[in-house]
Design a protein around this motif. Structure first.
Motif, PDB file in Angstrom:
ATOM      1  N   TYR A   1       0.940  -1.106   0.035  1.00 59.34           N
ATOM      2  CA  TYR A   1      -0.050   0.101   0.069  1.00 59.34           C
ATOM      3  C   TYR A   1       0.801   1.148  -0.030  1.00 59.34           C
ATOM      4  N   LEU A   2       1.962   1.342   0.766  1.00 61.56           N
ATOM      5  CA  LEU A   2       2.730   2.487   0.874  1.00 61.56           C
ATOM      6  C   LEU A   2       3.505   2.403  -0.449  1.00 61.56           C
ATOM      7  N   SER A   3       3.990   1.518  -0.915  1.00 57.88           N
ATOM      8  CA  SER A   3       4.592   1.461  -2.215  1.00 57.88           C
ATOM      9  C   SER A   3       3.707   2.057  -3.313  1.00 57.88           C
ATOM     10  N   GLY A   4       2.154   2.022  -3.134  1.00 56.94           N
ATOM     11  CA  GLY A   4       1.376   2.633  -4.281  1.00 56.94           C
ATOM     12  C   GLY A   4       1.487   4.052  -4.171  1.00 56.94           C
ATOM     13  N   ILE A   5       1.365   4.470  -2.895  1.00 58.04           N
ATOM     14  CA  ILE A   5       1.241   6.089  -2.579  1.00 58.04           C
ATOM     15  C   ILE A   5       2.377   6.785  -3.390  1.00 58.04           C
ATOM     16  N   ILE A   6       3.668   5.959  -3.336  1.00 52.17           N
ATOM     17  CA  ILE A   6       4.696   6.608  -3.988  1.00 52.17           C
ATOM     18  C   ILE A   6       4.449   6.343  -5.549  1.00 52.17           C
ATOM     19  N   ALA A   7       4.053   5.330  -5.960  1.00 47.64           N
ATOM     20  CA  ALA A   7       3.842   5.209  -7.505  1.00 47.64           C
ATOM     21  C   ALA A   7       2.746   6.079  -8.201  1.00 47.64           C
ATOM     22  N   GLY A   8       1.684   6.283  -7.227  1.00 47.21           N
ATOM     23  CA  GLY A   8       0.488   7.089  -7.682  1.00 47.21           C
ATOM     24  C   GLY A   8       1.242   8.761  -8.008  1.00 47.21           C
TER      25      GLY A   8
ATOM     26  N   ALA B   1       3.739  13.106  -1.099  1.00 45.10           N
ATOM     27  CA  ALA B   1       3.756  11.695  -1.096  1.00 45.10           C
ATOM     28  C   ALA B   1       4.452  11.037   0.237  1.00 45.10           C
ATOM     29  N   LEU B   2       5.600  11.667   0.473  1.00 44.89           N
ATOM     30  CA  LEU B   2       6.455  11.066   1.438  1.00 44.89           C
ATOM     31  C   LEU B   2       6.034  11.217   2.938  1.00 44.89           C
ATOM     32  N   ASP B   3       5.106  12.479   2.822  1.00 52.23           N
ATOM     33  CA  ASP B   3       4.606  12.836   4.163  1.00 52.23           C
ATOM     34  C   ASP B   3       3.340  12.043   4.360  1.00 52.23           C
ATOM     35  N   MET B   4       2.607  11.611   3.382  1.00 46.99           N
ATOM     36  CA  MET B   4       1.458  10.731   3.343  1.00 46.99           C
ATOM     37  C   MET B   4       1.957   9.333   3.816  1.00 46.99           C
TER      38      MET B   4
ATOM     39  N   ALA C   1       3.043   5.270  10.189  1.00 45.53           N
ATOM     40  CA  ALA C   1       2.834   5.501  11.587  1.00 45.53           C
ATOM     41  C   ALA C   1       1.410   4.931  12.265  1.00 45.53           C
ATOM     42  N   ALA C   2       0.369   5.016  11.455  1.00 43.78           N
ATOM     43  CA  ALA C   2      -0.757   4.708  11.815  1.00 43.78           C
ATOM     44  C   ALA C   2      -1.162   3.119  11.720  1.00 43.78           C
ATOM     45  N   ILE C   3      -0.289   2.657  10.754  1.00 39.77           N
ATOM     46  CA  ILE C   3      -0.382   1.252  10.681  1.00 39.77           C
ATOM     47  C   ILE C   3       0.449   0.709  11.845  1.00 39.77           C
ATOM     48  N   LYS C   4       1.610   1.038  12.163  1.00 37.75           N
ATOM     49  CA  LYS C   4       2.145   0.414  13.265  1.00 37.75           C
ATOM     50  C   LYS C   4       1.593   0.600  14.721  1.00 37.75           C
ATOM     51  N   ALA C   5       0.846   1.881  14.665  1.00 29.79           N
ATOM     52  CA  ALA C   5       0.060   1.952  16.158  1.00 29.79           C
ATOM     53  C   ALA C   5      -1.302   1.218  15.937  1.00 29.79           C
ATOM     54  N   GLY C   6      -1.622   0.704  14.888  1.00 32.20           N
ATOM     55  CA  GLY C   6      -3.047   0.001  14.697  1.00 32.20           C
ATOM     56  C   GLY C   6      -4.130   0.902  14.637  1.00 32.20           C
ATOM     57  N   GLU C   7      -3.659   2.011  14.222  1.00 33.57           N
ATOM     58  CA  GLU C   7      -4.833   2.930  13.775  1.00 33.57           C
ATOM     59  C   GLU C   7      -5.474   2.880  12.525  1.00 33.57           C
ATOM     60  N   PHE C   8      -4.606   2.143  11.594  1.00 32.48           N
ATOM     61  CA  PHE C   8      -5.047   2.274  10.197  1.00 32.48           C
ATOM     62  C   PHE C   8      -4.742   0.744   9.753  1.00 32.48           C
ATOM     63  N   THR C   9      -5.745   0.250   9.149  1.00 36.49           N
ATOM     64  CA  THR C   9      -5.634  -1.237   8.531  1.00 36.49           C
ATOM     65  C   THR C   9      -5.745  -1.249   7.056  1.00 36.49           C
ATOM     66  N   VAL C  10      -4.834  -1.882   6.482  1.00 39.00           N
ATOM     67  CA  VAL C  10      -4.876  -1.897   4.955  1.00 39.00           C
ATOM     68  C   VAL C  10      -5.695  -3.055   4.561  1.00 39.00           C
TER      69      VAL C  10
END
Length: 343
Positions: free
Chosen positions: A151-158, A315-318, A324-333
């Motif tokens: 998912y993170l690599s997709g943000i960069i690709a976009g 994009a890098l900021d996103m 950070a949200a994924i690691k904290a359990g606040e966002f789920t892909v």
């Protein structure tokens, strides 16, 4: 993904589909509990249907080699093992007294389970599309659930595509490939909502020439960035002067002007969890796929390398925010195992 039993129809479907297709290691080892270091070495055997250089298998092999070098295990392996020969090799290792057998049984699901039942004292940790089944108490399953990094690599690709036309070349449309493609596409839409995708599967885990030709066809149809799920895709991108996103391993140094980012799989947490349970006698049917999640240290986004400073800061900021949200359990892909389709 909901758990499901390994029924005959599912296995038959996968056999028809697959046919006969055959954070560094030290950081991963650091995840293992300290008590394991004092244990007697555990004998481990790897059985692989492709060369150990192949992306997916290489991650298992590297983790096993690191554990061997650390003195945790003895390690032997067989590569290029055909699906028809796989059960025999399993039996040979089990008969030799190996304590833990690792590998992948995507093309030989039912046959492998028949072997497992004959060797209840041997622990089996095998890549599979199916969830653990208590009917096979000494078989734990895993897969590369690296959808977080994809998912993170997709943000960069976009953020890097100029046309929004992205080509995606995969091996087989099975869950372990599908979920990564869907996660990548979801990431792309975060920074390029109007993106379109060309999706194709080559019907092989290791056929770089075919993957390359498939990628060339996508470039002819306007793709200016490729998702390289298979070897050969980045070669096509390099030859035609477009960008690529890597998968499972980091090939940025091999394609410094081509591979922008890669989703990396770290098998070390998975292996360490299994070794701990073999050592303390608690190994059982379980789903080790969770150890591939980013919050477990099982996947990461590779360094940008030569593309440092070339990816838009927004994009890098996103990426940083979402990570950070994924690691904290606040966002789920989302884990979507359905076959992805072209736009």
């Amino acid at each position: 993904m909901a758990a499901r039993k390994t029924d005959t129809l599912d296995i038959a479907r996968r056999r028809l589909l697959l046919g006969s297709a055959g954070a560094a290691a030290a950081a991963g080892l650091g995840l293992g509990p300290r008590g394991l270091w004092a244990q007697e070495q555990i004998s481990v055997a790897g059985i692989y249907t492709v060369p150990v250089e192949q992306q997916w298998v290489s991650r298992i092999h590297i983790a096993a080699e690191a554990a061997r070098e650390a003195g945790q295990i003895t390690y032997t392996f067989s590569e290029n093992t055909s699906n028809t020969d796989y059960p025999r090799v399993m039996r040979e290792y089990a008969e030799s007294g190996v304590k833990l057998i690792i590998g992948e049984i995507f093309g030989v699901e039912q046959e492998a389970r028949e072997v497992v039942l004959d060797y209840p004292e041997t622990a089996f940790l095998l890549g599979s599309s199916f969830m653990p089944d208590p009917a096979y108490p000494n078989l734990a399953v895993f897969d590369n659930y690296i959808q977080d990094a994809s998912y993170l690599s997709g943000i960069i690709a976009g953020a890097m595509t100029q046309t929004g036309n992205i080509g995606m070349v995969g091996g087989f449309p099975i869950p372990e490939v599908n979920r990564l493609m869907h996660a990548f596409m979801a990431g792309v839409r975060e920074t390029r909502p109007d993106a379109t995708f060309q999706v194709s599967f080559i019907g092989s885990w290791f056929d770089p020439p075919k993957a390359k030709e498939t990628a060339f066809a996508m470039i002819e149809k306007g793709a200016d960035l490729l998702y390289a799920e298979r070897f050969g895709v980045s070669d096509a991108a390099q030859e035609r002067g477009i960008l690529a996103i890597g998968n499972v391993i980091d090939t940025q140094s091999d394609y410094p002007d081509t591979v922008v980012a890669s989703a990396i799989w770290h098998f070390e947490p998975t292996l360490q969890a299994a070794l701990t349970r073999v050592a303390d006698g608690t190994f059982k049917a379980d789903n080790y796929g969770v150890y591939s999640f980013m919050k477990e240290g099982g996947c990461s986004l590779a360094p940008l390398g030569t593309f440092e400073g070339k990816v838009p800061q927004e994009a890098l900021d996103m990426v940083a925010e979402k990570e950070a949200a994924i690691k904290a359990g606040e966002f789920t892909v989302e884990i979507n195992d359905e076959e992805p389709k072209s736009s």
